[in-house]
Design a protein around this motif. Structure first.
Motif, PDB file in Angstrom:
ATOM      1  N   GLU A  54     -16.963 -20.654   6.501  1.00  0.00           N
ATOM      2  CA  GLU A  54     -16.127 -21.182   7.576  1.00  0.00           C
ATOM      3  C   GLU A  54     -15.017 -20.196   7.945  1.00  0.00           C
ATOM      4  N   ALA A  55     -14.515 -19.463   6.935  1.00  0.00           N
ATOM      5  CA  ALA A  55     -13.418 -18.509   7.162  1.00  0.00           C
ATOM      6  C   ALA A  55     -13.926 -17.088   7.377  1.00  0.00           C
ATOM      7  N   ARG A  56     -15.204 -16.934   7.626  1.00  0.00           N
ATOM      8  CA  ARG A  56     -15.864 -15.631   7.651  1.00  0.00           C
ATOM      9  C   ARG A  56     -15.173 -14.608   8.560  1.00  0.00           C
ATOM     10  N   THR A  57     -14.871 -14.971   9.781  1.00  0.00           N
ATOM     11  CA  THR A  57     -14.279 -14.027  10.727  1.00  0.00           C
ATOM     12  C   THR A  57     -12.906 -13.575  10.261  1.00  0.00           C
ATOM     13  N   GLU A  58     -12.104 -14.517   9.812  1.00  0.00           N
ATOM     14  CA  GLU A  58     -10.755 -14.210   9.340  1.00  0.00           C
ATOM     15  C   GLU A  58     -10.803 -13.302   8.120  1.00  0.00           C
ATOM     16  N   VAL A  59     -11.717 -13.582   7.185  1.00  0.00           N
ATOM     17  CA  VAL A  59     -11.823 -12.771   5.967  1.00  0.00           C
ATOM     18  C   VAL A  59     -12.282 -11.354   6.303  1.00  0.00           C
ATOM     19  N   ALA A  60     -13.274 -11.231   7.186  1.00  0.00           N
ATOM     20  CA  ALA A  60     -13.773  -9.909   7.571  1.00  0.00           C
ATOM     21  C   ALA A  60     -12.663  -9.069   8.214  1.00  0.00           C
ATOM     22  N   THR A  61     -11.857  -9.699   9.030  1.00  0.00           N
ATOM     23  CA  THR A  61     -10.741  -8.994   9.666  1.00  0.00           C
ATOM     24  C   THR A  61      -9.744  -8.497   8.628  1.00  0.00           C
ATOM     25  N   SER A  62      -9.456  -9.336   7.628  1.00  0.00           N
ATOM     26  CA  SER A  62      -8.527  -8.956   6.574  1.00  0.00           C
ATOM     27  C   SER A  62      -9.081  -7.789   5.748  1.00  0.00           C
ATOM     28  N   LEU A  63     -10.371  -7.813   5.451  1.00  0.00           N
ATOM     29  CA  LEU A  63     -10.982  -6.719   4.695  1.00  0.00           C
ATOM     30  C   LEU A  63     -10.876  -5.408   5.470  1.00  0.00           C
ATOM     31  N   GLN A  64     -11.167  -5.448   6.753  1.00  0.00           N
ATOM     32  CA  GLN A  64     -11.074  -4.239   7.577  1.00  0.00           C
ATOM     33  C   GLN A  64      -9.642  -3.711   7.596  1.00  0.00           C
ATOM     34  N   LYS A  65      -8.679  -4.594   7.611  1.00  0.00           N
ATOM     35  CA  LYS A  65      -7.274  -4.197   7.659  1.00  0.00           C
ATOM     36  C   LYS A  65      -6.865  -3.438   6.401  1.00  0.00           C
ATOM     37  N   HIS A  66      -7.347  -3.885   5.242  1.00  0.00           N
ATOM     38  CA  HIS A  66      -6.918  -3.290   3.974  1.00  0.00           C
ATOM     39  C   HIS A  66      -7.750  -2.091   3.538  1.00  0.00           C
ATOM     40  N   LEU A  67      -8.919  -1.907   4.128  1.00  0.00           N
ATOM     41  CA  LEU A  67      -9.836  -0.858   3.669  1.00  0.00           C
ATOM     42  C   LEU A  67      -9.227   0.544   3.681  1.00  0.00           C
ATOM     43  N   PRO A  68      -8.549   0.975   4.732  1.00  0.00           N
ATOM     44  CA  PRO A  68      -8.006   2.346   4.727  1.00  0.00           C
ATOM     45  C   PRO A  68      -7.075   2.613   3.552  1.00  0.00           C
ATOM     46  N   THR A  69      -6.242   1.639   3.208  1.00  0.00           N
ATOM     47  CA  THR A  69      -5.315   1.823   2.087  1.00  0.00           C
ATOM     48  C   THR A  69      -6.061   1.920   0.768  1.00  0.00           C
ATOM     49  N   VAL A  70      -7.065   1.065   0.581  1.00  0.00           N
ATOM     50  CA  VAL A  70      -7.834   1.076  -0.662  1.00  0.00           C
ATOM     51  C   VAL A  70      -8.613   2.379  -0.792  1.00  0.00           C
ATOM     52  N   ARG A  71      -9.210   2.833   0.293  1.00  0.00           N
ATOM     53  CA  ARG A  71      -9.956   4.094   0.251  1.00  0.00           C
ATOM     54  C   ARG A  71      -9.030   5.260  -0.060  1.00  0.00           C
ATOM     55  N   ALA A  72      -7.845   5.232   0.495  1.00  0.00           N
ATOM     56  CA  ALA A  72      -6.877   6.303   0.219  1.00  0.00           C
ATOM     57  C   ALA A  72      -6.502   6.321  -1.255  1.00  0.00           C
ATOM     58  N   ARG A  73      -6.340   5.139  -1.851  1.00  0.00           N
ATOM     59  CA  ARG A  73      -6.027   5.066  -3.284  1.00  0.00           C
ATOM     60  C   ARG A  73      -7.196   5.559  -4.124  1.00  0.00           C
ATOM     61  N   SER A  74      -8.409   5.321  -3.659  1.00  0.00           N
ATOM     62  CA  SER A  74      -9.599   5.815  -4.359  1.00  0.00           C
ATOM     63  C   SER A  74      -9.681   7.336  -4.273  1.00  0.00           C
ATOM     64  N   LEU A  75      -9.484   7.864  -3.075  1.00  0.00           N
ATOM     65  CA  LEU A  75      -9.587   9.315  -2.868  1.00  0.00           C
ATOM     66  C   LEU A  75      -8.475  10.086  -3.565  1.00  0.00           C
ATOM     67  N   ALA A  76      -7.344   9.435  -3.804  1.00  0.00           N
ATOM     68  CA  ALA A  76      -6.215  10.122  -4.426  1.00  0.00           C
ATOM     69  C   ALA A  76      -6.584  10.704  -5.777  1.00  0.00           C
ATOM     70  N   GLN A  77      -7.505  10.034  -6.505  1.00  0.00           N
ATOM     71  CA  GLN A  77      -7.856  10.562  -7.822  1.00  0.00           C
ATOM     72  C   GLN A  77      -8.642  11.868  -7.703  1.00  0.00           C
ATOM     73  N   ALA A  78      -9.374  12.043  -6.601  1.00  0.00           N
ATOM     74  CA  ALA A  78     -10.065  13.319  -6.392  1.00  0.00           C
ATOM     75  C   ALA A  78      -9.051  14.455  -6.265  1.00  0.00           C
ATOM     76  N   ASP A  79      -7.945  14.194  -5.578  1.00  0.00           N
ATOM     77  CA  ASP A  79      -6.903  15.209  -5.454  1.00  0.00           C
ATOM     78  C   ASP A  79      -6.268  15.519  -6.811  1.00  0.00           C
ATOM     79  N   LEU A  80      -6.059  14.483  -7.621  1.00  0.00           N
ATOM     80  CA  LEU A  80      -5.483  14.690  -8.952  1.00  0.00           C
ATOM     81  C   LEU A  80      -6.406  15.537  -9.835  1.00  0.00           C
ATOM     82  N   ILE A  81      -7.702  15.216  -9.784  1.00  0.00           N
ATOM     83  CA  ILE A  81      -8.674  15.960 -10.597  1.00  0.00           C
ATOM     84  C   ILE A  81      -8.756  17.409 -10.119  1.00  0.00           C
ATOM     85  N   ALA A  82      -8.808  17.583  -8.796  1.00  0.00           N
ATOM     86  CA  ALA A  82      -8.906  18.942  -8.233  1.00  0.00           C
ATOM     87  C   ALA A  82      -7.697  19.789  -8.662  1.00  0.00           C
ATOM     88  N   THR A  83      -6.523  19.180  -8.735  1.00  0.00           N
ATOM     89  CA  THR A  83      -5.333  19.917  -9.147  1.00  0.00           C
ATOM     90  C   THR A  83      -5.462  20.387 -10.593  1.00  0.00           C
TER      91      THR A  83
END
Length: 411
Positions: free
Chosen positions: A375-404
């Motif tokens: 029932e809340a599908r549209t609202e939940v999908a919108t929220s996931l899309q909103k937060h994805l860039p931040t979560v991906r950035a936090r994931s990618l940050a460890q690649a920068d740490l390892i590379a250093t």
């Protein structure tokens, strides 16, 4: 200048596709950050991993639990205490040779040093101890650790975890547990698998084995059961297979389509460790063939599984990295889990309300909660899309740490 090299343990290409997603994310993100880097995977399933290895800069070295715990750890100790033997040990042992030439060991165990999983504690220690003996820094990629109330686990964690170069915590609860233990070598990140990239060939490859027109009409619900959860439910006299089959029947009777998807699979094996395929086959047999039920009855690469999950309208996950893939594709997901590791990731998306402990996921409650998600599908999908860039950035940050780390140690 020393050639850049990284050794990895705790992940795989074959079997558990969550482990594969973490491993391949590391290769994808570190190869461009560290030009010329090569990798060694210390593998629990060396033959299977070699058969699925498509990376020219990845070598697979055998490190089954007994071999790791006894042979590799013993040789690493000799390397530490008998310097004259080091050239011979590097030459005779591929594992020691890889660790000795590596600038860092990546520990990609998804959950380590955790109360209730004491039977894995020896493996948790054995995975990082050889690198410590060889004096190669240990970098714990994003994972869940803690709680630490069990005396055995607490003592082991307090001794070994401060010796790790960096521990990337996979969520707020893990970070809280780690700080409570007094650890300061922490980085608040996100699961490495959020960094996994698709290359655009997934649909064509999947279409060779399954009819993708299945997804072109109707509401499609993906379902990823877990043999780990089955053992926990059945241990309290539940019937996980029967309950899962009944839930699939409910979805079909409600007019929806269902994709039954094992996110950890080992074709040709009847063993259930890292293998949800036998469980899914039993669920499929209980439900019976149905034109609105698609069973992914093969071991597929992690990218292809993520593509299929992304084609679903809703998802129900018990496998942790099936949940990660669903979130990464912004698919509204109901999670039935057994550890804080599920909820802390959902919290990054403000979606923790869609986590259900397995003890509460009886059929009636499961159906009710799923229908609320639908029932809340549209609202939940919108929220996931909103937060994805931040979560991906936090994931990618460890690649920068390892590379250093690698760059500093090759200079």
């Amino acid at each position: 200048m020393t050639a850049p090299h990284i050794t990895i343990i705790g992940s795989a290409l074959a079997g558990n596709k969550g482990a594969s997603a973490m491993l391949e994310s590391a290769i994808q993100t570190l190869s461009p950050r560290v030009p010329g880097v090569s990798f060694t995977l210390l593998s629990m399933y060396p033959e299977e991993d070699r058969a699925q290895n498509v990376y020219e800069n990845l070598e697979i070295v055998a490190a089954q639990p007994r071999q790791l715990g006894v042979t590799i750890n013993s040789l690493a100790l000799l390397y530490r205490i008998l310097p004259p033997l080091r050239p011979l040990l590097r030459q005779r042992s591929k594992a020691i040779g890889a660790l000795a030439k590596s600038q860092v060991l990546l520990d990609q165990g998804g959950i380590t040093f955790t109360d209730g999983r004491e039977k894995f504690l020896l493996y948790n220690v054995a995975s990082i101890l050889p690198a410590m003996f060889v004096k190669t820094p240990v970098f714990k990629c994003a994972q869940a650790i803690g709680p630490f109330t069990n005396p055995v686990n607490r003592r082991a964690a307090r001794f070994f975890l401060p010796k790790v170069h960096t521990i990337v915590t996979r969520g707020a609860k893990t970070h809280e547990f780690a700080e409570g233990l007094g650890l300061t070598n922490l980085f608040a990140g996100a699961d490495y698998a959020f960094s996994l990239e698709l290359d655009g060939t997934e649909r064509d490859e999947v279409s060779k084995q399954f009819d993708m027109s299945f997804f072109e009409s109707g509401t499609v619900v993906g379902l990823s059961p877990s043999v780990v959860l089955q053992k926990k439910v059945d241990a309290r006299d539940g019937d996980y297979i029967g309950q899962t089959a009944d839930f699939v029947k409910h979805l079909l009777e409600s007019g929806r389509k269902v994709v039954l998807l094992p996110h950890s699979a080992r074709e040709g094996s009847t063993k259930t460790h890292n293998n949800d395929l036998p469980l899914c086959r039993e669920v499929f047999e209980r439900v019976g063939a149905n034109e609105n039920l698609l069973f992914i009855d093969k071991e597929l690469p992690s990218q292809q599984l993520r593509y299929i999950i992304g084609e679903c309208d809703l998802f129900v996950a018990s496998r942790f990295h099936a949940m990660v893939s669903a979130l990464a594709m912004a698919v509204p997901t109901l999670v039935i889990g057994w550890s804080h590791k599920y909820q802390e990731v959902l919290e990054m998306f403000d979606a923790e309300e869609w986590a259900m402990p397995h003890s509460e996921a009886e059929l009636g409650a499961l159906v009710k909660r799923f229908e609320q998600l639908a029932e809340a599908r549209t609202e939940v999908a919108t929220s996931l899309q909103k937060h994805l860039p931040t979560v991906r950035a936090r994931s990618l940050a460890q690649a920068d740490l390892i590379a250093t780390i690698v760059t500093d140690r090759t200079a």
